[in-house]
Every structure is written in C-alpha cells, then in structure tokens.
Write an enzyme that holds these catalytic residues in place. Structure first.
Site, PDB file in Angstrom:
ATOM      1  N   ASP A  51       0.829  -1.228   0.000  1.00  0.00           N
ATOM      2  CA  ASP A  51       0.000   0.000   0.000  1.00  0.00           C
ATOM      3  C   ASP A  51       0.853   1.263   0.000  1.00  0.00           C
ATOM      4  OD1 ASP A  51       1.066  -0.053   2.513  1.00  0.00           O
ATOM      5  OD2 ASP A  51      -0.848   0.044   3.585  1.00  0.00           O
ATOM      6  N   GLY A  52       2.178   1.111  -0.048  1.00  0.00           N
ATOM      7  CA  GLY A  52       3.046   2.294  -0.163  1.00  0.00           C
ATOM      8  C   GLY A  52       3.687   2.733   1.144  1.00  0.00           C
ATOM      9  N   GLU A  53       3.315   2.107   2.263  1.00  0.00           N
ATOM     10  CA  GLU A  53       3.912   2.537   3.537  1.00  0.00           C
ATOM     11  C   GLU A  53       5.332   1.986   3.687  1.00  0.00           C
ATOM     12  OE1 GLU A  53       1.143   1.447   6.622  1.00  0.00           O
ATOM     13  OE2 GLU A  53      -0.332   2.926   5.947  1.00  0.00           O
ATOM     14  N   GLN A  62      10.913  27.396  -0.473  1.00  0.00           N
ATOM     15  CA  GLN A  62       9.755  28.045   0.168  1.00  0.00           C
ATOM     16  C   GLN A  62      10.193  28.528   1.549  1.00  0.00           C
ATOM     17  OE1 GLN A  62       6.481  28.122  -1.569  1.00  0.00           O
ATOM     18  NE2 GLN A  62       6.304  29.837  -0.157  1.00  0.00           N
ATOM     19  N   LYS A 104      17.328  36.636 -15.560  1.00  0.00           N
ATOM     20  CA  LYS A 104      16.166  35.737 -15.674  1.00  0.00           C
ATOM     21  C   LYS A 104      15.004  36.278 -14.838  1.00  0.00           C
ATOM     22  CE  LYS A 104      15.371  31.862 -12.997  1.00  0.00           C
ATOM     23  NZ  LYS A 104      15.662  30.546 -12.412  1.00  0.00           N
ATOM     24  N   GLY A 126      13.958  24.141 -17.133  1.00  0.00           N
ATOM     25  CA  GLY A 126      13.498  25.332 -17.863  1.00  0.00           C
ATOM     26  C   GLY A 126      14.521  26.465 -17.875  1.00  0.00           C
ATOM     27  N   THR A 127      15.151  26.693 -16.740  1.00  0.00           N
ATOM     28  CA  THR A 127      16.131  27.782 -16.648  1.00  0.00           C
ATOM     29  C   THR A 127      17.306  27.512 -17.587  1.00  0.00           C
ATOM     30  OG1 THR A 127      15.495  28.122 -14.357  1.00  0.00           O
ATOM     31  CG2 THR A 127      17.641  28.999 -15.017  1.00  0.00           C
TER      32      THR A 127
HETATM   33  C1  R5P Z   1      16.048  29.206  -8.809  1.00  0.00           C
HETATM   34  O1  R5P Z   1      16.205  30.291  -8.272  1.00  0.00           O
HETATM   35  C2  R5P Z   1      17.091  28.146  -8.781  1.00  0.00           C
HETATM   36  O2  R5P Z   1      18.359  28.642  -8.534  1.00  0.00           O
HETATM   37  C3  R5P Z   1      17.096  27.372 -10.082  1.00  0.00           C
HETATM   38  O3  R5P Z   1      17.454  28.252 -11.128  1.00  0.00           O
HETATM   39  C4  R5P Z   1      15.769  26.780 -10.370  1.00  0.00           C
HETATM   40  O4  R5P Z   1      15.294  26.078  -9.254  1.00  0.00           O
HETATM   41  C5  R5P Z   1      15.842  25.851 -11.551  1.00  0.00           C
HETATM   42  O5  R5P Z   1      14.577  25.338 -11.810  1.00  0.00           O
HETATM   43  P1  R5P Z   1      14.178  24.812 -13.244  1.00  0.00           P
HETATM   44  O6  R5P Z   1      15.164  23.763 -13.634  1.00  0.00           O
HETATM   45  O7  R5P Z   1      12.794  24.265 -13.042  1.00  0.00           O
HETATM   46  O8  R5P Z   1      14.178  25.992 -14.154  1.00  0.00           O
END
Ligand code: R5P
Length: 293
Positions: free
Chosen positions: A34-36, A93, A188, A222-223
C-alpha cells in the site's frame, strides 16, 4: 560512532563511511504494497550516529522516512545524531511570496527540533535565509569547488562560466576561479504564479567558446533550456550544465539536450546517472567538526 544511510543516499552514505573508516548501521527497508515504509535496524546502534538522507523526490515520503529513522535511532540508543541532508526539500519556500502561503521549510525545521536534532550538515542551500529555520550547530558546505577536476577533463575552449540568473552568480564565480576562467550571468525572470521563465541576454561574448552553465538546482530544466537557447543565438561552441542538486523532473534531461546542452553534470546530493561529482569530500570536514563539538 557509526553511519547510517537512508534509502535516498545509499551510495553517498557508503562513500562517506569509507572515507571516514566508519562502520555502517545495517538498515532493513521495504515498502508495503500500500506504499507505507518499513524500517528495522538489525544491528546495534551507537551513541553517536551520522544519518545521511537526501530529501529528494518523492520529498514528502523522504521526509516521513527521515522522522522514522530519527525516532528509531533515538529509541535504540543514539544520543547524538549528526544529520546530513544533502538535498533539502522545500528550501525554496523560505518566505511567503504570495499572501496565504505556508513557509514549508519552517515546518520541517520545527519538526526536526521537536525530535531533538541539533547538528546539521547541508549542501548548497538555496539562500542563507533557509538556515535560520534550523536550531543548533549548522554547517553548510558547497559542491562547487569540486567541479574543477571533471571540467578539466573536457579541454574546454576559451571557457565562460555562466550563471543562468544573478542568484547563481556566486556559484559560477567559485567554478570560474577554480579553473581560471571568466564568469558572467544572464538576467532571468520567473512569473510566481505560472512558473514561466524569461531570460534576457546581456552583452555575452560567447562566439566559438565553451560555456559552462552553473546553477544550484536543476528541476524542470526550464532555466537551463532558456539560457541554452539564448547562447545558441550567440554562436556558442559546447554548452555544459552543472548543478549541485540534479532533481531532473519530467523531460528535463531530454529538453536540455534538445536545447543544445552537450553535457549535464550533477552531484550525488541526489543520486542519478548524472551524479559525476561526489560531495563526500566537502561533507567530511563538516562532520568531523561537528563530532568534535
Ligand atoms: C532558482 O532560483 C534556482 O536557482 C534554479 O534556477 C531553479 O530552481 C531551476 O529550476 P528549473 O530547472 O525548473 O528551471
């Protein structure tokens, strides 16, 4: 003193134990249908234990496992736990960016204090703000001085070490200094609600040069993809993407290669095929100094 590696840091844990000539605590571990999670320590626990456990995806499961391990170690005789968290989940966060948000990392810090953890080793936390949520002796180490050797194996052509945003510039500077190269950064912007990223070029002189992109975390890629697309327009030679924490969710790897990234290099804070640099040599002096305290 013994070392125990949680399920997410088995390779790194073994390596650290070898370098420190420490015995490992055996860990019996399984996941029920069950994942535990189930854990058992078949051998004796020492008074002082180093626990190495990355909070990599699936983060929430890793966090529950962490508390099971801490509670178990305490119940079976560990009075002093040195907690090595190579990848710290929720470190981004560390404040309320939008009204109504929860500071997730604060919750993690409070729970660890509740369980009496007061000696920590972290690797490249996203911002120094993060550390204030943990109580006790805290050492943050960095993986970036360790990238030198692997980068030198590529015979880089007039390299430029480039941060994909200004926050990562401090990491790029370390890599650049170590290999004797120039460094710079890209501008960015990320939309806090949609997560969409826009990168803007500065006057980048990369024509015919190898560029090493350096960031603390690569998650969706993405970055790096945006940065690579920009660089392609400037006639770059090879593009390398280096990070301390390779989270690599979804199609991150494919997307980065499709955007023109030649090589992806991460560390073993999150163990994967791309973990080509070990952070063990950075973690060991930190553990030694916490043991002496
Ligand atoms: C953001 O401030 C971090 O330094 C990274 O640039 C970011 O967490 C990279 O996230 P992703 O690969 O999703 O663009």
């Amino acid at each position: 003193m013994k070392l125990i590696a949680g399920p997410s840091s088995y390779g790194l844990g073994i390596y650290i134990s070898k370098l420190l000539s420490l015995d490992m605590i055996n860990l019996e571990w399984k996941i029920f249908p069950d994942g535990e999670s189930y854990f058992r320590f078949p051998s004796k626990i020492d008074d002082v234990v180093i626990l190495v456990h990355s909070l990599s995806p699936p983060q929430d499961k890793r966090i529950v496992e962490l508390f099971f391990l801490i509670k178990g170690l305490r119940s079976y005789g560990a009075n002093d736990i040195i907690l090595v968290l190579p990848y710290l989940a929720y470190m981004r966060q560390d404040k309320k960016f939008l009204d109504g948000e929860i500071i997730s990392i604060e919750v993690l810090g409070e729970l660890l204090s509740f369980y009496g953890v007061n000696k920590y080793v972290f690797v490249d936390v996203h911002s120094s703000e993060v550390l204030k949520f943990f109580k006790g002796e805290i050492i943050e180490v960095s993986a970036f001085p360790l990238f030198r050797d692997i980068l030198l194996t590529y015979d880089l052509v007039n390299p430029l070490i480039l941060a994909p945003d200004v926050k990562a510039f401090k990491y790029a500077e370390v890599v650049a200094r170590n290999i004797g190269a120039e460094c710079d950064y890209i501008v960015k912007r990320r939309d806090r609600s949609t997560g969409e990223i826009e990168s803007y070029a500065k006057d980048l002189n990369v024509n015919g040069r190898d560029v090493v992109l350096v960031d603390d975390i690569i998650t969706t890629g993405g970055t790096i993809v945006n940065a690579a697309k920009l660089l392609k327009g400037y006639g770059v030679n090879r593009i390398f993407a280096c990070c301390s924490h390779g989270v690599f969710v979804g199609n991150a790897i494919t997307n980065m290669h499709n955007a023109g990234v030649y090589e992806i290099i991460s560390t073993d804070t999150i163990e994967s095929y791309y973990s080509r640099v070990s952070v063990a040599p950075a973690i060991i002096p930190a553990i030694k100094s916490l043991v002496e305290k």
